[in-house]
Design an enzyme around this catalytic site. Structure first.
Site, PDB file in Angstrom:
ATOM      1  N   THR A  82       0.798  -1.232   0.000  1.00 32.32           N
ATOM      2  CA  THR A  82       0.000   0.000   0.000  1.00 32.32           C
ATOM      3  C   THR A  82       0.836   1.292   0.000  1.00 32.32           C
ATOM      4  O   THR A  82       0.559   2.211  -0.770  1.00 32.32           O
ATOM      5  CB  THR A  82      -0.952  -0.016   1.214  1.00 32.32           C
ATOM      6  OG1 THR A  82      -1.907  -1.041   0.989  1.00 32.32           O
ATOM      7  CG2 THR A  82      -1.679   1.308   1.382  1.00 32.32           C
ATOM      8  N   LYS A 164      -6.802   4.766   5.837  1.00 31.41           N
ATOM      9  CA  LYS A 164      -5.400   4.510   6.203  1.00 31.41           C
ATOM     10  C   LYS A 164      -4.609   5.803   6.136  1.00 31.41           C
ATOM     11  O   LYS A 164      -4.685   6.521   5.127  1.00 31.41           O
ATOM     12  CB  LYS A 164      -4.765   3.527   5.205  1.00 31.41           C
ATOM     13  CG  LYS A 164      -5.287   2.106   5.280  1.00 31.41           C
ATOM     14  CD  LYS A 164      -4.484   1.217   4.335  1.00 31.41           C
ATOM     15  CE  LYS A 164      -5.017  -0.205   4.340  1.00 31.41           C
ATOM     16  NZ  LYS A 164      -4.314  -1.072   3.368  1.00 31.41           N
ATOM     17  N   ASP A 301      -9.194  -3.594   0.879  1.00 35.12           N
ATOM     18  CA  ASP A 301      -7.958  -4.308   1.226  1.00 35.12           C
ATOM     19  C   ASP A 301      -8.164  -5.198   2.454  1.00 35.12           C
ATOM     20  O   ASP A 301      -7.808  -6.378   2.444  1.00 35.12           O
ATOM     21  CB  ASP A 301      -6.831  -3.312   1.487  1.00 35.12           C
ATOM     22  CG  ASP A 301      -5.504  -3.998   1.794  1.00 35.12           C
ATOM     23  OD1 ASP A 301      -4.970  -4.680   0.904  1.00 35.12           O
ATOM     24  OD2 ASP A 301      -5.012  -3.866   2.928  1.00 35.12           O
ATOM     25  N   ASP A 348      -3.580   0.436  -5.548  1.00 39.06           N
ATOM     26  CA  ASP A 348      -2.207   0.487  -5.037  1.00 39.06           C
ATOM     27  C   ASP A 348      -1.463  -0.835  -5.208  1.00 39.06           C
ATOM     28  O   ASP A 348      -0.254  -0.893  -5.066  1.00 39.06           O
ATOM     29  CB  ASP A 348      -2.196   0.931  -3.564  1.00 39.06           C
ATOM     30  CG  ASP A 348      -3.090   0.076  -2.688  1.00 39.06           C
ATOM     31  OD1 ASP A 348      -3.893  -0.718  -3.221  1.00 39.06           O
ATOM     32  OD2 ASP A 348      -2.995   0.206  -1.452  1.00 39.06           O
TER      33      ASP A 348
HETATM   34 ZN    ZN Z   1      -3.026  -5.129   1.850  1.00 40.70          ZN
END
Ligand code: ZN
Length: 543
Positions: A82, A164, A301, A348
């Protein structure tokens, strides 16, 4: 009556009709008023098509049908995580140059693990937790968002938003007006003193409304009847990870707290809502210069890691994210008009199928735990070379030798490397052991060698890269899955462009993630980021 009246009348009617018509023809401006960068965390390319029939008209499908679809878009480095992914998208650069060599790496100077967005010199703004000790200081180069700010003498405004921290901070760059991320200790959107001393009043108002709370009150249930998820395996699989507090990995999923909310579609929805709040309250795109909103959706994710790409949970998360994207695009229609906004969407990194799933359909796959490799290797080197901690650290499929010990014992690097290679090559699931100090000496295809060169940062990466076999990953159990590899399941991700002057078309020519920032720089007539190695993508714009 004046004999010229009829002609004057006709001229008058004609001229007012012309100006009326002109008013209704939407003028595409020379520069977009707003750029919206969307990153979907862990979105593999095939998800655009696998779930296509389940998508709404206004979300992914709208981007694909009305925009420019780069169908063969890849990462050009390993490791595919990421932090490096977001850095590469927004710098047009690679870890060798931009320094984001992993989510974490080993810092040889402090002899500690370093997190990509870590910054102990700043403090949290918006909560009392430590989740705000973050900034882009570890990023060594400028971003396209920095370049936009520099080009307009800081007239353009840049805001990053993601659950995040790294998904918000790295895209927004060094000179951002703001970067916000979600603090799962408090349920607040927060930032750090790197950006500001106090949250703007609109962010405080959002936090006071506790937007995440509604998702804790109800379980996560599928949007469609379970039997409609024909693109996925049945709900209960032994290799899916249950959410904390659950007996089995099945619907309905209990969302026990803000941390668990990350592993559910609600995490993406609060991100979309907050992005719209930012547009509205900051009036992005309504000033003199092009503004930039960088949004990253992280829940895909977390869900992917726990349940894998073949789960109903992953399918439901994408169907719901599609509705969130539809709402964002619809909002942009009324807020600024499509012709004034340039949108791009990418990911990503991709992901591997869960190893046990692959095995169940006879595709080679497996698990090989990195920590066990590191320990076993250290024991082996003790036997061969004598007492001492020979391996200083192991992370990102890389091994860091203890160089001080090598020097004090007078052991040559080559000796340790050869012992390491011979030992690790015999382990199951290993494809190659690559000497990062002497890359040309390795028997690695050029295609992979280029990715290794791009991904390894001389100061931050290890001495040895342990390349696993395809579909082999690190883990101590057979449950869940991950990414980070050199293979196409992790490198091939969507790239869609939409709005402003972008035409409806697709290409199957190879494009790379580093091309995104190069393309944006070319479209905006600004300097590309200083570490950019990408090339502008041709043929996207209506001439
Ligand atoms: Zn991941």
């Amino acid at each position: 009556m004046n004999k010229y009246f009829p002609i004057a009348m006709i001229l008058f009617v004609a001229s007012s009709f012309t100006s009326f018509a002109q008013k209704n023809v939407k003028q595409t401006p020379e520069k977009p008023k707003l750029i919206v960068g969307i990153v979907v965390d862990q979105m593999r390319f095939d998800y655009l098509y696998r779930y296509y029939d389940k998508y709404s008209k206004g979300g992914f499908k709208r981007l694909m049908q009305e925009g420019y679809n780069c169908k063969n878009n890849h990462y050009s480095y390993v490791p595919t995580y990421t932090g490096p992914g977001h850095a590469s998208i927004y710098t047009g650069s690679v870890p060798a140059i931009n320094g984001i060599a992993g989510n974490d790496w080993y810092d040889r100077d402090s002899k500690k693990s370093m997190y990509c967005a870590e910054d102990t010199t700043v403090s949290t703004v918006g909560s009392t937790s430590k989740a705000g000790l973050m900034s882009p200081r570890n990023l060594l180069v400028t971003t396209i968002t920095d370049q936009l700010r520099l080009a307009t003498n800081f007239g353009s405004r840049v805001i990053g938003i993601s659950q995040k921290d790294r998904g918000s901070i790295l895209p927004a760059g060094h000179t951002a007006n703001a970067s916000y991320w979600f603090d799962s200790a408090s349920g607040n959107w927060i930032t750090s003193t790197y950006y500001m001393k106090e949250l703007p009043s609109w962010v405080k108002t959002v936090n006071d409304k506790r937007p995440a709370d509604q998702y804790l009150k109800q379980p996560w249930t599928p949007l469609l009847p379970l039997s409609d998820y024909t693109e996925s395996t049945s709900d209960n699989q032994p290799y899916e990870r249950s959410l904390p507090g659950e007996e089995a990995p099945v619907f309905p999923h209990k969302i026990a707290n803000y941390e668990v909310l990350r592993t559910s579609p609600g995490g993406n929805t609060i991100t979309k809502d907050f992005a719209i709040d930012a547009l509205k309250n900051e009036q992005l795109g309504k000033g003199k210069f092009t503004d930039f909103l960088a949004v990253s959706f992280s829940s895909t994710d977390y869900v992917g890691h726990s349940f894998g790409p073949n789960s109903i949970e992953a399918e439901d998360t994408y169907i719901r994210l599609d509705r969130d994207i539809e709402q964002l695009l619809t909002y942009l229609d009324s807020y600024l008009g499509k012709e004034n906004v340039l949108v791009f969407l990418t990911a990503d990194h991709g992901v591997a199928n869960i190893a046990a799933f692959n095995q169940s359909v006879n595709i080679p796959a497996g698990m090989q735990d990195d920590r066990k490799i590191g320990k076993a290797l250290d024991t082996h080197l003790k036997e061969k070379l004598g007492e001492g901690k020979w391996i200083e650290y192991a992370i990102n499929d890389q091994i860091y030798f203890n160089n001080d010990l090598l020097a004090s014992k007078g052991v040559k690097y080559e000796t340790v490397f050869e012992l390491t290679k011979a030992f690790i090559m015999q382990l199951e699931g290993v494809a190659n052991v690559v000497d990062l100090h002497n890359l040309s000496a390795n028997l690695v295809p050029d295609y992979q060698l280029g990715k290794i060169k791009n991904g390894m940062n001389v100061k931050r990466s290890g001495d040895v890269y342990v390349m696993k076999k395809p579909n082999w990953m690190s883990g101590s159990s057979m449950m869940g899955t991950t990414h980070g590899s050199i293979y196409t399941n992790d490198t091939h991700v969507p790239l869609l462009w939409y709005g402003w002057k972008i035409q409806s078309k697709y290409t199957t020519q190879r494009t790379e993630i580093v091309d995104i920032s190069a393309t944006l720089a070319a479209l905006l007539d600004i300097q590309e980021p200083n570490g950019c190695v990408g090339l502008p993508i041709q043929g996207m714009v209506k001439e």
